[in-house]
Design an enzyme around this catalytic site. Structure first.
Site, PDB file in Angstrom:
ATOM      1  N   ASP A  72       0.703  -1.220  -0.027  1.00  0.00           N
ATOM      2  CA  ASP A  72       0.020   0.078   0.038  1.00  0.00           C
ATOM      3  C   ASP A  72       0.806   1.317   0.026  1.00  0.00           C
ATOM      4  O   ASP A  72       2.107   0.969   0.564  1.00  0.00           O
ATOM      5  CB  ASP A  72      -1.005  -0.007   1.306  1.00  0.00           C
ATOM      6  CG  ASP A  72      -0.308   0.046   2.707  1.00  0.00           C
ATOM      7  OD1 ASP A  72       0.734  -0.872   2.845  1.00  0.00           O
ATOM      8  OD2 ASP A  72      -0.435   1.060   3.229  1.00  0.00           O
ATOM      9  N   GLU A 134      -0.452  -0.775   5.723  1.00  0.00           N
ATOM     10  CA  GLU A 134       0.792  -0.619   6.775  1.00  0.00           C
ATOM     11  C   GLU A 134       0.755   0.780   7.131  1.00  0.00           C
ATOM     12  O   GLU A 134       0.979   1.354   8.322  1.00  0.00           O
ATOM     13  CB  GLU A 134       1.909  -0.968   6.061  1.00  0.00           C
ATOM     14  CG  GLU A 134       3.147  -0.733   7.048  1.00  0.00           C
ATOM     15  CD  GLU A 134       3.868   0.406   7.102  1.00  0.00           C
ATOM     16  OE1 GLU A 134       4.708   0.762   8.020  1.00  0.00           O
ATOM     17  OE2 GLU A 134       3.592   1.385   6.268  1.00  0.00           O
TER      18      GLU A 134
END
Length: 401
Positions: A72, A134
């Protein structure tokens, strides 16, 4: 087989910000790894629109090496990019695009390596653990990590590939995030002294936090190697009120604490709560409605490991001569891995966070080349031979070898 740079181009082309699905990217990665002979498994979030991926190359056995990375990225909205953020741009030895440094560069290197490995040559497994979300609090790795722990998957070493300029990262700070609500008593501003301004409660609380920060700086635990070698208390957003002629009865703020691995997060949270109580106490007798509510909305642990640990030294020997040790102030998944598995974890990846999260994010081609060489050498040390680790057996693995 795909080169690291070509893999990075493929990864950057997927705009995997946390508000969107990552499944097309996970599908592309999983297809490539399965073709290379890996055993793959997905771990979905509650919506079914995001997934983490765990892949194993080599034998289903204890030990080996795990490479951990998230795919991400932070948003690009509001940033002034001069190149397309989701197309890789090559220019003067640099590779531009969102996520090139944080941290698709490392993931690209790991994927390129996985496609070149002769699986039959591995005496111990090579694991790839690829997570999501994250960037919003190390969220996506947790369901996958629970399964890794439940199955007693215990690598000899885990490398979290956050950007350290390929220095050996031995630690990072932990974090607690808070949502704070202050409640006062409303009234027309012409009679403000007869009311209780929620913004005043909130700002008194902030003043208490500043005093707490001074106390931590003066007497709190310290750990060398960080730009700020002690815990930090930070308020990032304050909102309240609707009009200048109305005394606001509600205010909210968002804050965080960044902690050393040696700090007690529960004790620090209690200090924050005491600061909140102190900001309300003077008003309680006059205004029974006065309150301040403090909610912990997210947290992850800090991490620290001794650079002299034999497994860390074995990995360090794969790094270029003269490589330095470091500690990073930003959060990573390393603390969660160490907490859940109690095996050695280091942070080491290409690029610098000085370039991460910014417009025109980039990574140097030379950094990717170093990462390729280091990961290849680490696989040889940890997966192709067990001899270097004969003197060290994690305590959980006694009787499992």
């Amino acid at each position: 087989m795909t080169s690291t740079q070509d893999w990075l181009e493929r990864l950057v082309a997927h705009p995997t910000v946390s508000s969107d699905t990552n499944l097309p990217l996970i599908e592309e990665i999983e297809t490539a790894l399965a073709s290379a002979g890996a055993v793959c498994e997905r771990f979905y979030d509650a919506t079914g629109q995001k997934a983490a991926l765990l892949a194993r190359l080599g034998p289903d056995a204890p030990g080996g090496l795990m490479l951990s990375g998230h795919v991400d990225v932070v948003p690009v909205a509001g940033q002034d990019w001069t190149v397309p953020p989701f197309n890789l741009t090559r220019k003067n030895g640099r590779l531009y695009g969102r996520g090139t440094t944080d941290m698709k560069g490392f993931v690209a290197s790991a994927l390129a390596l996985a496609e070149t490995i002769e699986i039959k040559s591995l005496a111990a497994p090579l694991w790839l653990a690829i997570s999501y979300d994250e960037e919003i609090g190390c969220v996506g790795v947790r369901p996958m990590l629970e399964e890794i722990a439940a199955r007693d998957i215990l690598p000899d070493l885990i490398v979290v590939g956050e950007p350290t300029s390929m220095q050996l990262g031995l630690g990072h700070k932990g974090k607690m995030a808070f949502h704070v609500k202050a409640t006062g008593v409303p009234r027309h501003s012409a009679e403000a002294p007869l009311a209780l301004n929620a913004l005043h409660i909130a700002t008194d609380f902030i003043a208490s936090l500043r005093r707490l920060q001074d106390e931590i700086e003066a007497r709190g635990p310290r750990e060398p190697g960080y730009s700020v070698p002690y815990a930090t208390v930070h308020v990032g957003k304050l909102t309240g009120g609707t009009a200048v002629n109305l005394v606001p009865d509600h205010a909210e703020l968002l804050m965080e604490c960044r902690m050393m691995a040696a700090d007690d997060p529960l004790a620090l949270a209690e200090q924050v709560r005491k600061a909140g109580a102190a900001s309300v106490a003077p008003h309680r007798e006059r205004f029974k409605e006065a309150s301040i509510d403090i909610e912990i909305t997210g947290n992850y642990p800090g991490h620290s490991i001794d650079g002299s640990h034999p497994v860390v030294q074995a990995f360090a020997s794969s790094l270029p001569k003269g490589s330095k040790e470091c500690r990073v102030s930003f959060g990573t998944e390393a603390g969660l891995f160490a907490q859940a598995l109690d095996v050695p974890v280091v942070i080491c990846g290409p690029g610098s966070m000085d370039q991460g999260h910014r417009p025109d994010e980039f990574i140097e081609e030379t950094q990717l080349a170093v990462c390729d060489a280091v990961l290849a050498a680490a696989v040889i040390r940890f997966c192709a031979s067990r001899r270097l680790l004969a003197s060290y057996v994690p305590k959980q693995m006694h009787g499992k070898m």
